[in-house]
Scaffold this motif. Sequence first.
Motif, PDB file in Angstrom:
ATOM      1  N   GLN A   5      71.066  36.273  -5.438  1.00  0.00           N
ATOM      2  CA  GLN A   5      71.285  37.716  -5.407  1.00  0.00           C
ATOM      3  C   GLN A   5      72.513  38.001  -6.260  1.00  0.00           C
ATOM      4  O   GLN A   5      73.601  37.521  -5.959  1.00  0.00           O
ATOM      5  N   VAL A   6      72.335  38.747  -7.345  1.00  0.00           N
ATOM      6  CA  VAL A   6      73.433  39.085  -8.256  1.00  0.00           C
ATOM      7  C   VAL A   6      73.825  40.531  -7.994  1.00  0.00           C
ATOM      8  O   VAL A   6      72.974  41.423  -8.006  1.00  0.00           O
ATOM      9  N   GLU A  20      72.322  45.664  -8.154  1.00  0.00           N
ATOM     10  CA  GLU A  20      72.007  44.290  -7.768  1.00  0.00           C
ATOM     11  C   GLU A  20      70.589  43.935  -8.177  1.00  0.00           C
ATOM     12  O   GLU A  20      69.761  44.815  -8.425  1.00  0.00           O
ATOM     13  N   GLU A  21      70.337  42.642  -8.251  1.00  0.00           N
ATOM     14  CA  GLU A  21      69.004  42.129  -8.524  1.00  0.00           C
ATOM     15  C   GLU A  21      68.936  40.697  -8.027  1.00  0.00           C
ATOM     16  O   GLU A  21      69.953  40.045  -7.838  1.00  0.00           O
ATOM     17  N   LEU A  57      81.167  33.455  -5.977  1.00  0.00           N
ATOM     18  CA  LEU A  57      79.951  32.804  -5.507  1.00  0.00           C
ATOM     19  C   LEU A  57      80.065  32.684  -3.999  1.00  0.00           C
ATOM     20  O   LEU A  57      80.955  31.986  -3.489  1.00  0.00           O
ATOM     21  N   ASP A  58      79.227  33.409  -3.292  1.00  0.00           N
ATOM     22  CA  ASP A  58      79.294  33.485  -1.834  1.00  0.00           C
ATOM     23  C   ASP A  58      80.704  33.831  -1.357  1.00  0.00           C
ATOM     24  O   ASP A  58      81.225  33.259  -0.406  1.00  0.00           O
ATOM     25  N   GLY A  59      81.327  34.782  -2.070  1.00  0.00           N
ATOM     26  CA  GLY A  59      82.633  35.296  -1.676  1.00  0.00           C
ATOM     27  C   GLY A  59      83.824  34.472  -2.112  1.00  0.00           C
ATOM     28  O   GLY A  59      84.955  34.824  -1.809  1.00  0.00           O
ATOM     29  N   GLY A  72      69.728  30.873  -2.341  1.00  0.00           N
ATOM     30  CA  GLY A  72      70.115  31.942  -1.421  1.00  0.00           C
ATOM     31  C   GLY A  72      71.528  32.453  -1.619  1.00  0.00           C
ATOM     32  O   GLY A  72      72.009  33.252  -0.822  1.00  0.00           O
ATOM     33  N   ALA A  73      72.183  32.026  -2.696  1.00  0.00           N
ATOM     34  CA  ALA A  73      73.579  32.414  -2.944  1.00  0.00           C
ATOM     35  C   ALA A  73      73.683  33.862  -3.399  1.00  0.00           C
ATOM     36  O   ALA A  73      72.726  34.457  -3.900  1.00  0.00           O
TER      37      ALA A  73
END
Length: 84
Positions: A5-6, A20-21, A57-59, A72-73
């Motif tokens: 998820q970007v 987002e996409e 990346l994941d916060g 799932g990142a």
Amino acid sequence: MTNVQVRYFAGARGAVGLSEETLSMPEGTTVRDLVTELGVKHGEKLTRVLTACSFLLDGVAVRDLSVAVPDGADLDVLPPFAGG
């Protein structure tokens, strides 16, 4: 496949026209691979913005673009912010 998820912020959002996409990338994809793919997908306007961006990346701030992106990142694309 690795699904990512970007999320785009500020100038990156303006360059893409999306907030987002979700992208599907091959297993073993690195942040560098993902950023390259974003530039290819969205063209020169985003590519110029990406050169100045930082990424989460994941916060967690990405310091090494060769880090693998897990399935799932979430990747946040953060252009430099101006403000006062």
